[in-house]
Enzyme design. Structure first.
Site, mmCIF file in Angstrom:
data_model
loop_
_atom_site.group_PDB
_atom_site.id
_atom_site.type_symbol
_atom_site.label_atom_id
_atom_site.label_comp_id
_atom_site.label_asym_id
_atom_site.label_seq_id
_atom_site.Cartn_x
_atom_site.Cartn_y
_atom_site.Cartn_z
ATOM 1 N N ARG A 105 0.839 -1.189 0.000
ATOM 2 C CA ARG A 105 0.000 0.000 0.000
ATOM 3 C C ARG A 105 0.871 1.233 0.000
ATOM 4 O O ARG A 105 1.731 1.383 0.862
ATOM 5 C CB ARG A 105 -0.809 0.026 1.302
ATOM 6 N N THR A 109 -1.196 7.496 -0.732
ATOM 7 C CA THR A 109 -2.492 7.366 -1.426
ATOM 8 C C THR A 109 -3.321 6.213 -0.874
ATOM 9 O O THR A 109 -4.523 6.144 -1.126
ATOM 10 C CB THR A 109 -2.264 7.091 -2.924
ATOM 11 N N ASP A 201 0.627 -2.997 12.153
ATOM 12 C CA ASP A 201 1.068 -3.386 10.808
ATOM 13 C C ASP A 201 1.393 -4.886 10.809
ATOM 14 O O ASP A 201 2.378 -5.320 11.410
ATOM 15 C CB ASP A 201 2.301 -2.560 10.425
ATOM 16 N N ASP A 204 4.933 -5.957 9.444
ATOM 17 C CA ASP A 204 6.023 -5.615 10.370
ATOM 18 C C ASP A 204 6.012 -6.520 11.607
ATOM 19 O O ASP A 204 7.060 -6.908 12.113
ATOM 20 C CB ASP A 204 5.905 -4.153 10.806
HETATM 21 C C1 PRP Z 1 -1.080 -4.713 4.434
HETATM 22 C C2 PRP Z 1 -1.919 -5.955 4.520
HETATM 23 C C3 PRP Z 1 -2.747 -5.878 3.264
HETATM 24 C C4 PRP Z 1 -2.960 -4.388 3.098
HETATM 25 C C5 PRP Z 1 -4.340 -4.068 3.538
HETATM 26 O O1 PRP Z 1 -0.018 -4.880 3.579
HETATM 27 O O2 PRP Z 1 -1.170 -7.131 4.637
HETATM 28 O O3 PRP Z 1 -2.107 -6.423 2.124
HETATM 29 O O4 PRP Z 1 -2.004 -3.733 3.954
HETATM 30 O O5 PRP Z 1 -4.638 -2.739 3.286
HETATM 31 P P1 PRP Z 1 -5.729 -2.313 2.208
HETATM 32 O O6 PRP Z 1 -6.933 -3.172 2.446
HETATM 33 O O7 PRP Z 1 -5.989 -0.874 2.568
HETATM 34 O O8 PRP Z 1 -5.157 -2.474 0.844
HETATM 35 P P2 PRP Z 1 1.104 -3.753 3.337
HETATM 36 O O9 PRP Z 1 0.693 -2.852 2.226
HETATM 37 O O10 PRP Z 1 1.406 -3.097 4.646
HETATM 38 O O11 PRP Z 1 2.325 -4.568 2.792
HETATM 39 P P3 PRP Z 1 3.227 -5.667 3.531
HETATM 40 O O12 PRP Z 1 2.333 -6.869 3.794
HETATM 41 O O13 PRP Z 1 4.257 -5.953 2.495
HETATM 42 O O14 PRP Z 1 3.777 -5.090 4.777
HETATM 43 N N1 URA Z 2 -2.363 -3.015 6.914
HETATM 44 C C1 URA Z 2 -1.961 -3.476 8.124
HETATM 45 O O1 URA Z 2 -0.994 -4.234 8.224
HETATM 46 N N2 URA Z 2 -2.646 -3.066 9.202
HETATM 47 C C2 URA Z 2 -3.719 -2.259 9.127
HETATM 48 O O2 URA Z 2 -4.311 -1.927 10.173
HETATM 49 C C3 URA Z 2 -4.106 -1.789 7.850
HETATM 50 C C4 URA Z 2 -3.413 -2.209 6.752
#
Ligand code: PRP
Ligand code: URA
Length: 210
Positions: A105, A109, A201, A204
């Site tokens: 994400r 944005t 997160d 993380d």
């Molecule tokens: C997180 C999560 C989803 C997304 C959800 O991933 O694992 O994929 O955010 O958010 P959304 O519904 O608003 O799209 P992130 O983008 O943090 O990536 P990562 O798993 O690589 O840390």
């Molecule tokens: N992605 C995450 O990992 N946590 C949230 O709360 C939203 C998006």
């Protein structure tokens, strides 16, 4: 709740989720809990798999038994955090192929940015479980499922651990034909697009990167 959305209320899932949400839970435990919750969710989400009758022979006699018909499945985690659910799901469906969709994400944005997509060649013959612990705005889940739909799989189900109402609304609007399974439906998104109360997160916390 919407027809195609299942929110689990099993005490084991609720208990594990309560530890997962705690900010003091270390990465090692967090990873194990994500995996265990994924297994429990998969158990429920596979309840409608079709079975067929076959004849086998026990040490005593011949008998008719039921087994799963046409066992071709695929698990597709949304990278990175979705990786945390793969082992838990594949514990129950070990013959499932595993595809990967890389999305993150954009922090400004909140829109998903795709950086990787590798799916099983024969995905057209498979029932697909897309897994990601978080459905926040819904952008990542919607995009991942759209990518997979281009390859015409037999069916798709989406499994997340925590969903926000905004994510459920957007996802079910974009993909009304895809059943959604979540362990919890939370209150809302905050101004940064994080789920409240959520668990922070997920990526993380699984990989210990913050
Ligand atoms: C997180 C999560 C989803 C997304 C959800 O991933 O694992 O994929 O955010 O958010 P959304 O519904 O608003 O799209 P992130 O983008 O943090 O990536 P990562 O798993 O690589 O840390
Ligand atoms: N992605 C995450 O990992 N946590 C949230 O709360 C939203 C998006």
């Amino acid at each position: 709740m919407k027809e195609n959305v299942t929110i689990f209320d099993h005490p084991l899932i609720l208990h594990k989720l309560s530890i997962l949400r705690d900010k003091n839970t270390p990465s090692k435990d967090f990873r194990a809990l994500v995996s265990e919750i994924a297994t429990l969710m998969c158990y429920e989400a596979t309840r409608d798999l079709p079975t067929e009758e076959i004849e086998i022979e026990t040490p005593i006699c011949k008998t008719k038994v039921k087994h799963i018909a046409g066992k071709k499945m695929a698990i597709v985690p949304i990278l990175r955090a979705g990786l945390g659910m793969v082992e838990g799901v594949s514990a129950l469906v070990p013959s499932a192929r595993i595809g990967h969709i890389g999305l993150y994400r954009d922090e400004e944005t909140l829109k998903p940015v795709e950086y990787y997509c590798k799916l099983p060649k024969d995905i057209g013959e498979r029932d697909v479980f897309v897994v990601d612990p978080m459905l926040a705005t819904g952008g990542s889940g919607i995009d991942a499922v759209s990518q997979i739909k281009l390859r015409n799989p037999r069916s798709i189900k989406f499994m997340c651990i925590i969903a926000a109402p905004e994510g459920i609304e957007a996802f079910t609007k974009a993909h009304p034909d895809v059943p959604v399974y979540c362990a919890a439906l939370d209150e809302k998104l905050n101004e940064k697009g994080y789920i409240v109360p959520g668990l922070g997160d997920a990526g993380d916390r699984i990989f210990g990167t913050k």
